[in-house]
Design an enzyme around this catalytic site. Sequence first.
Site, PDB file in Angstrom:
ATOM      1  N   GLU A 137       9.543   8.296  32.616  1.00  0.00           N
ATOM      2  CA  GLU A 137      10.823   8.148  33.318  1.00  0.00           C
ATOM      3  C   GLU A 137      11.056   6.680  33.658  1.00  0.00           C
ATOM      4  O   GLU A 137      10.259   6.078  34.388  1.00  0.00           O
ATOM      5  CB  GLU A 137      10.783   9.015  34.588  1.00  0.00           C
ATOM      6  CG  GLU A 137      10.697  10.499  34.235  1.00  0.00           C
ATOM      7  CD  GLU A 137      10.106  11.364  35.358  1.00  0.00           C
ATOM      8  OE1 GLU A 137       9.997  10.870  36.486  1.00  0.00           O
ATOM      9  OE2 GLU A 137       9.748  12.526  35.075  1.00  0.00           O
ATOM     10  N   HIS A 146       5.456  10.484  47.447  1.00  0.00           N
ATOM     11  CA  HIS A 146       5.177   9.228  46.754  1.00  0.00           C
ATOM     12  C   HIS A 146       3.897   8.574  47.258  1.00  0.00           C
ATOM     13  O   HIS A 146       3.757   7.360  47.195  1.00  0.00           O
ATOM     14  CB  HIS A 146       6.353   8.250  46.914  1.00  0.00           C
ATOM     15  CG  HIS A 146       7.653   8.787  46.404  1.00  0.00           C
ATOM     16  ND1 HIS A 146       8.446   9.638  47.138  1.00  0.00           N
ATOM     17  CD2 HIS A 146       8.287   8.619  45.212  1.00  0.00           C
ATOM     18  CE1 HIS A 146       9.524   9.959  46.440  1.00  0.00           C
ATOM     19  NE2 HIS A 146       9.456   9.348  45.260  1.00  0.00           N
ATOM     20  N   PHE A 185       5.259   8.932  39.528  1.00  0.00           N
ATOM     21  CA  PHE A 185       4.384   8.970  40.698  1.00  0.00           C
ATOM     22  C   PHE A 185       3.366  10.087  40.465  1.00  0.00           C
ATOM     23  O   PHE A 185       3.742  11.148  39.968  1.00  0.00           O
ATOM     24  CB  PHE A 185       5.168   9.254  41.983  1.00  0.00           C
ATOM     25  CG  PHE A 185       5.991   8.093  42.457  1.00  0.00           C
ATOM     26  CD1 PHE A 185       5.481   7.192  43.386  1.00  0.00           C
ATOM     27  CD2 PHE A 185       7.278   7.888  41.965  1.00  0.00           C
ATOM     28  CE1 PHE A 185       6.245   6.115  43.812  1.00  0.00           C
ATOM     29  CE2 PHE A 185       8.038   6.814  42.396  1.00  0.00           C
ATOM     30  CZ  PHE A 185       7.526   5.919  43.319  1.00  0.00           C
ATOM     31  N   ALA A 186       2.128   9.833  40.830  1.00  0.00           N
ATOM     32  CA  ALA A 186       1.099  10.851  40.617  1.00  0.00           C
ATOM     33  C   ALA A 186       1.490  12.167  41.275  1.00  0.00           C
ATOM     34  O   ALA A 186       1.110  13.249  40.817  1.00  0.00           O
ATOM     35  CB  ALA A 186      -0.247  10.372  41.162  1.00  0.00           C
ATOM     36  N   ASP A 187       2.270  12.074  42.360  1.00  0.00           N
ATOM     37  CA  ASP A 187       2.747  13.277  43.058  1.00  0.00           C
ATOM     38  C   ASP A 187       3.505  14.216  42.112  1.00  0.00           C
ATOM     39  O   ASP A 187       3.584  15.411  42.350  1.00  0.00           O
ATOM     40  CB  ASP A 187       3.672  12.872  44.206  1.00  0.00           C
ATOM     41  CG  ASP A 187       3.112  11.728  45.022  1.00  0.00           C
ATOM     42  OD1 ASP A 187       2.884  11.925  46.222  1.00  0.00           O
ATOM     43  OD2 ASP A 187       2.890  10.636  44.450  1.00  0.00           O
ATOM     44  N   PHE A 188       4.128  13.629  41.047  1.00  0.00           N
ATOM     45  CA  PHE A 188       4.954  14.448  40.152  1.00  0.00           C
ATOM     46  C   PHE A 188       4.146  15.021  38.993  1.00  0.00           C
ATOM     47  O   PHE A 188       4.701  15.590  38.066  1.00  0.00           O
ATOM     48  CB  PHE A 188       6.110  13.615  39.569  1.00  0.00           C
ATOM     49  CG  PHE A 188       6.944  12.900  40.593  1.00  0.00           C
ATOM     50  CD1 PHE A 188       7.007  13.339  41.905  1.00  0.00           C
ATOM     51  CD2 PHE A 188       7.686  11.776  40.235  1.00  0.00           C
ATOM     52  CE1 PHE A 188       7.774  12.677  42.845  1.00  0.00           C
ATOM     53  CE2 PHE A 188       8.457  11.111  41.169  1.00  0.00           C
ATOM     54  CZ  PHE A 188       8.505  11.553  42.479  1.00  0.00           C
ATOM     55  N   ILE A 189       2.850  14.861  39.026  1.00  0.00           N
ATOM     56  CA  ILE A 189       2.041  15.271  37.880  1.00  0.00           C
ATOM     57  C   ILE A 189       1.853  16.795  37.826  1.00  0.00           C
ATOM     58  O   ILE A 189       1.527  17.346  36.788  1.00  0.00           O
ATOM     59  CB  ILE A 189       0.664  14.548  37.905  1.00  0.00           C
ATOM     60  CG1 ILE A 189       0.081  14.440  36.473  1.00  0.00           C
ATOM     61  CG2 ILE A 189      -0.321  15.257  38.827  1.00  0.00           C
ATOM     62  CD1 ILE A 189      -1.089  13.475  36.376  1.00  0.00           C
ATOM     63  N   LEU A 229      13.571  13.697  32.927  1.00  0.00           N
ATOM     64  CA  LEU A 229      12.777  13.959  34.129  1.00  0.00           C
ATOM     65  C   LEU A 229      12.109  15.322  33.966  1.00  0.00           C
ATOM     66  O   LEU A 229      12.568  16.311  34.515  1.00  0.00           O
ATOM     67  CB  LEU A 229      13.672  13.960  35.369  1.00  0.00           C
ATOM     68  CG  LEU A 229      14.524  12.718  35.618  1.00  0.00           C
ATOM     69  CD1 LEU A 229      15.227  12.833  36.960  1.00  0.00           C
ATOM     70  CD2 LEU A 229      13.674  11.468  35.583  1.00  0.00           C
ATOM     71  N   ALA A 230      11.076  15.353  33.193  1.00  0.00           N
ATOM     72  CA  ALA A 230      10.423  16.643  32.912  1.00  0.00           C
ATOM     73  C   ALA A 230       8.962  16.373  32.566  1.00  0.00           C
ATOM     74  O   ALA A 230       8.619  16.125  31.420  1.00  0.00           O
ATOM     75  CB  ALA A 230      11.131  17.360  31.777  1.00  0.00           C
ATOM     76  N   GLU A 231       8.117  16.389  33.596  1.00  0.00           N
ATOM     77  CA  GLU A 231       6.726  15.964  33.403  1.00  0.00           C
ATOM     78  C   GLU A 231       5.961  16.866  32.442  1.00  0.00           C
ATOM     79  O   GLU A 231       5.137  16.394  31.648  1.00  0.00           O
ATOM     80  CB  GLU A 231       5.999  15.887  34.752  1.00  0.00           C
ATOM     81  CG  GLU A 231       6.399  14.708  35.623  1.00  0.00           C
ATOM     82  CD  GLU A 231       7.740  14.891  36.317  1.00  0.00           C
ATOM     83  OE1 GLU A 231       8.262  16.025  36.342  1.00  0.00           O
ATOM     84  OE2 GLU A 231       8.278  13.900  36.846  1.00  0.00           O
TER      85      GLU A 231
END
Lengths: 423, 327
Positions: free
Chosen positions: B29, B129, B83-87, B58-60
């Site tokens: 992204e 984040h 962000f690792a949060d979105f993994i 936006l699609a991990e």
Amino acid sequence: MATEVVSMPQLGESVTEGTIGQWLKNVGDPIEKYEALLEVTTDKVNAEVPAPVTGTVTKILVDPGQTVPIGTPICEIEVEGTGSESAEAPQTSAEEAQTVEAQTAPAAPAAAPQEGRGRYSPAVRRLAEEHGIDPARVNGTGAGGRVTRNDILQAVDHKGAAPAKTAQPAQAAPSAPAASFALESAPAVIDDGDTLEPLAPVRKVIAERMVRSKQTVPHAWLMVEVDVTGLVELRGRLKNEFKAREGVSLTYVPFMMRAIVEGLRAVPEMNSQWNGDSIVIKKRINLGMAAATDRGLIVPVVKDADQKNIVGLAKASQDLVQRSRAGRLTMDDLSGGTFTLDNTGAVGTVLTYPVINAPEVGIVTMESIVKRPVVIGNTIGIRDMVNVCLSFDHRVVDGAEAGKFLQVIKKHLEGIGPDTSIY
Amino acid sequence: MAELSYLEAIREGLRQEMERDSRIILYGEDVGVRGGVFRVTEGLQKQFGEDRVIDSPLAEAAIVGTAIGAAVNGLRPIPEIQFADFIFPAINQIVQEAARIRYRSNGAFHVPLVIRAPFGGGVHGALYHSQSVEAFFAHVPGLKVVVPGTPYDAKGLLAAAVQDEDPVLYFEHKAAYRSLKGEVPEERYVIPIGKADLKREGKHVSIITYGLMVSFALKAAEELEKEGVSVEVLDLRTVRPLDVEAILETSKKTGKVLIVHEDNLTGGIGGEVSALISEHALFYLDAPIVRLAGPEVPAMPYSAPLEHAFMVTPEKIRDKARELAKF
């Protein structure tokens, strides 16, 4: 303003710490010099500590029940006639005093974790073993006096040069690592409605010693039956006259003590102590006598029992009993025992398996004297019989010696007749 | 040798790898036109073109899933999770697929994939984040997890991750991006995965840590040095596989171990390190193994004082290490 800091006093030679029993004065109380300030309990003694100065108690630093090392500040007394300064300027110093309090307060509990002594980390154990060092003799610099790995490494460095550890041989015995008596115990089950009684200091000491004795000493047990008909007659004949003349009651205890002394003379190994790779044969014969008090079991010691006759033993033992019931024994009264007598007959038993008061080697009981039909020759007589039980450390003596010891006691007691002299 | 920030070291590493190996593609992204939200990939699209530096939806799950497919088919993708949060939407792809394809296919296929993700707090990033997610992946056989703690290590570990034939998660601490600077060689070098680095030698206490906490631990060690406490700092650099040898060596040396991570305590890397030490170095320990970690709180708070309270700081490390030294 002069403030006298009161420290935990030393209440006996080998004593390293004391427990606050109770404070007899509160903060704000005036106190006279020599007036009782608090009660301190050590292993088994309660003692009142007098105030060193006249003044007002301003701070109590250690709560009842807490155990602190000798020399730890336990309270502060503002010396009389000098304490008005702070009162004169209260507004300005109030805040200051509070911050001082806040700073000093945490210092007090810091003294509490003395548990560092006697508990070693795996690294300390391994290094101590590798280098042949007794960690109990190393000065600990860690938290609560804990012996750290570095302390051992330093001791290794100094070992070749100066054997500092031999400087204090007297320390060796008392500083032996305390057996932890709680660690392996099965956990208690606590149900609704059960109550939890915190361990009194005396209870803790008893628990620790009992566990240590039963876990480290291989107990063996023997018993003999003794015909004390003659002794009972003798005592019956003498007791009133004795009481009138000597001021103390004539019980069976001093006779038993005499008999034990004879036994110990005949079998000196019974009057000894296990010492790892040797046996210490004790020169003095100091007889401990187990006594129940409302504070728990204690064992005051009749020193040099072999140098006393029946009257001397009677007086010495009754003095100890009376003072123990009043909580007025000294540390000296409780130390130095070489053998123990447990007068279990007083609680009505006829058979007991007593726990050895380590490092002593043996403990005998005198059970209830009961009238029993006994075969004598070809007749049956009614005799006063008593069982004498012995627990002994099988590392030190075997059944043969222990049996001989009991036979001497038996022979001595049975040799007492209605006309035997007690002087 | 040039002094680069942690962020610049990663960018230079990416540039060097892409110049060296044309199979490498970046996507994620905003990594292209914008050069990444932190500017890590700034200028790379201009240099390597839109075919190699690709802005993704936006699609991990899709980012990682397509990267796995590309990797299996011969490319060397380096997807970025912003962000690792979105993994977490991609966790199924990472754990079920990337980690297991070599095993499942009996070695017929493998996934040479590097997933980059900024992690960690202390930058006012709040709940979504600020997270530390390394322990989730360190649990999974088939994955490698690296967390560089210095600019030098960031570049060298990136090279190692890129040339690894299996999936590597590369977690970069965003508070380190611009706060950490250090000398970084221009030429390519490789820091092997699974090798810890003794960042500082000491005698009394070992601090075992990784990521941003390495620099914090070094700060704490410097302060304690003035008090006469000599602290050793071991930077794990890779949290899976752990460098067991180095962990045991420092533990045996000092006998007192403090494990530090920003991630919360329970189930964290510290538990694994601690277990290894007690299994293999018990008789060298002079104190209980101590862990200092983030609190058991669902996420990093937004409020500045609360965030500060949440974070492991050099002061907290110093105090814990001092306490341990005194034990």
